[in-house]
Motif scaffolding. Structure first.
Motif, short mmCIF file in Angstrom:
data_model
loop_
_atom_site.label_atom_id
_atom_site.label_comp_id
_atom_site.label_asym_id
_atom_site.label_seq_id
_atom_site.Cartn_x
_atom_site.Cartn_y
_atom_site.Cartn_z
N GLY A 1 0.84 -1.20 0.00
CA GLY A 1 0.00 0.00 0.00
C GLY A 1 0.87 1.25 0.00
N PRO A 2 0.40 2.35 -0.59
CA PRO A 2 1.23 3.54 -0.74
C PRO A 2 1.39 4.33 0.55
CG PRO A 2 -0.98 3.97 -1.54
CD PRO A 2 -0.93 2.51 -1.17
N THR A 3 2.60 4.85 0.75
CA THR A 3 2.87 5.85 1.78
C THR A 3 3.84 6.86 1.17
OG1 THR A 3 4.71 4.56 2.72
CG2 THR A 3 2.55 4.28 3.75
N PRO B 1 5.31 3.92 8.15
CA PRO B 1 5.49 4.17 9.58
C PRO B 1 4.64 3.29 10.49
CG PRO B 1 4.00 5.79 8.67
CD PRO B 1 4.46 4.92 7.51
N LEU B 2 3.74 2.47 9.95
CA LEU B 2 2.88 1.64 10.79
C LEU B 2 3.68 0.54 11.48
CD1 LEU B 2 -0.10 0.99 11.65
CD2 LEU B 2 -0.09 -0.68 9.79
N ARG B 3 3.40 0.33 12.75
CA ARG B 3 3.96 -0.80 13.49
C ARG B 3 2.80 -1.59 14.08
NH1 ARG B 3 7.13 0.87 10.61
NH2 ARG B 3 9.21 1.69 11.05
N ALA C 1 -2.20 5.81 9.04
CA ALA C 1 -3.65 5.66 8.92
C ALA C 1 -4.01 5.03 7.56
CB ALA C 1 -4.35 7.01 9.09
N ILE C 2 -3.31 5.43 6.51
CA ILE C 2 -3.52 4.79 5.20
C ILE C 2 -3.20 3.30 5.31
CG2 ILE C 2 -2.63 4.63 2.83
CD1 ILE C 2 -2.18 7.68 2.96
N GLN C 3 -2.10 2.98 5.97
CA GLN C 3 -1.71 1.58 6.11
C GLN C 3 -2.73 0.79 6.94
OE1 GLN C 3 2.56 2.54 7.32
NE2 GLN C 3 2.80 0.65 6.12
N ILE C 4 -3.36 1.43 7.92
CA ILE C 4 -4.37 0.75 8.72
C ILE C 4 -5.54 0.33 7.83
CG2 ILE C 4 -6.12 1.09 10.52
CD1 ILE C 4 -4.00 2.79 12.03
N GLY C 5 -5.96 1.20 6.92
CA GLY C 5 -7.02 0.83 6.00
C GLY C 5 -6.65 -0.39 5.17
N TYR C 6 -5.44 -0.42 4.67
CA TYR C 6 -4.98 -1.58 3.91
C TYR C 6 -4.92 -2.83 4.79
CZ TYR C 6 -3.86 0.69 -0.50
OH TYR C 6 -3.96 1.32 -1.72
N PHE C 7 -4.48 -2.67 6.04
CA PHE C 7 -4.39 -3.79 6.97
C PHE C 7 -5.76 -4.43 7.17
CE2 PHE C 7 -4.29 -5.46 11.37
CZ PHE C 7 -3.27 -6.39 11.25
#
Length: 197
Positions: free
Chosen positions: A43-45, A51-53, A127-133
């Motif tokens: 997913g794009p950042t 930065p997601l952990r 937050a973008i990465q959370i959506g992908y998760f």
């Protein structure tokens, strides 16, 4: 058909997926979570900062420490969930940029030398990465129960005492069961959301 995904995949990821409040009594394995991460990491950042952990809460002791920091309405379902993940932003994500972007030397010092900048950029991109998760959890045939009802300062102190990470969300994960979902609430229509200029 205007979408590349077939109807069954659309249902799995979106139309029939709900926020889960209960789960089947079946464990979620490390292999399942690795497969989810290996899919959603693309997913794009911005600047590929990633930065997601993800902190997986598996032990009874850690679960108890987490449940104490949740709002009353989130405690029982989290205590009973097969797996819970604490999703946080790594405020030192910029330290990994040289290996993630070897073609852009000096980027971390040019843009991310100040903590408030890292906190804003990291929080947005995590937050973008959370959506992908969450979509990745659904792609694995599992259900996600994301929550923001918690004492963020308490979780940060309990799990991230060095101050390098800040919690953004807590997500219960498991195989959905009959009691998993509440009736779906309405959503806004395209005409209510989209403007063309």
């Amino acid at each position: 058909m205007t979408l590349a995904l077939d109807s069954a995949a659309q249902d799995l990821l979106f139309r029939e997926a709900h926020t889960a409040h209960a789960f089947a009594d079946e464990p979620v394995t490390d292999e399942q979570l690795r497969a989810v991460y290996d899919l959603v990491k693309y997913g794009p950042t911005a600047f590929n900062q990633s930065p997601l952990r993800i902190t997986l809460v598996r032990s009874p002791e850690a679960r108890e420490r987490l449940v104490r920091q949740l709002s009353e309405g989130n405690r029982a379902k989290t205590a009973a969930a097969p797996l819970t993940a604490i999703l946080s932003v790594d405020l030192d994500f910029h330290e990994r940029l040289p290996e993630l972007l070897p073609h852009a030397p000096g980027l971390k010092d040019r843009f991310f030398s100040e903590l408030p900048v890292r906190e804003a950029a990291g929080g947005f991109n995590a937050a973008i990465q959370i959506g992908y998760f969450i979509v990745g959890i659904r792609a694995a045939g599992l259900a996600a129960g994301p929550m923001t009802g918690f004492d963020a300062e308490g979780i940060d102190k309990e799990f991230f005492g060095d101050g390098r990470q800040k919690v953004l969300a807590v997500v219960n994960i498991g195989r959905p069961c009959e009691e998993s979902y509440r009736p779906r609430s309405p959503r806004l229509a395209y005409e209510d959301v989209v403007t063309t200029v």
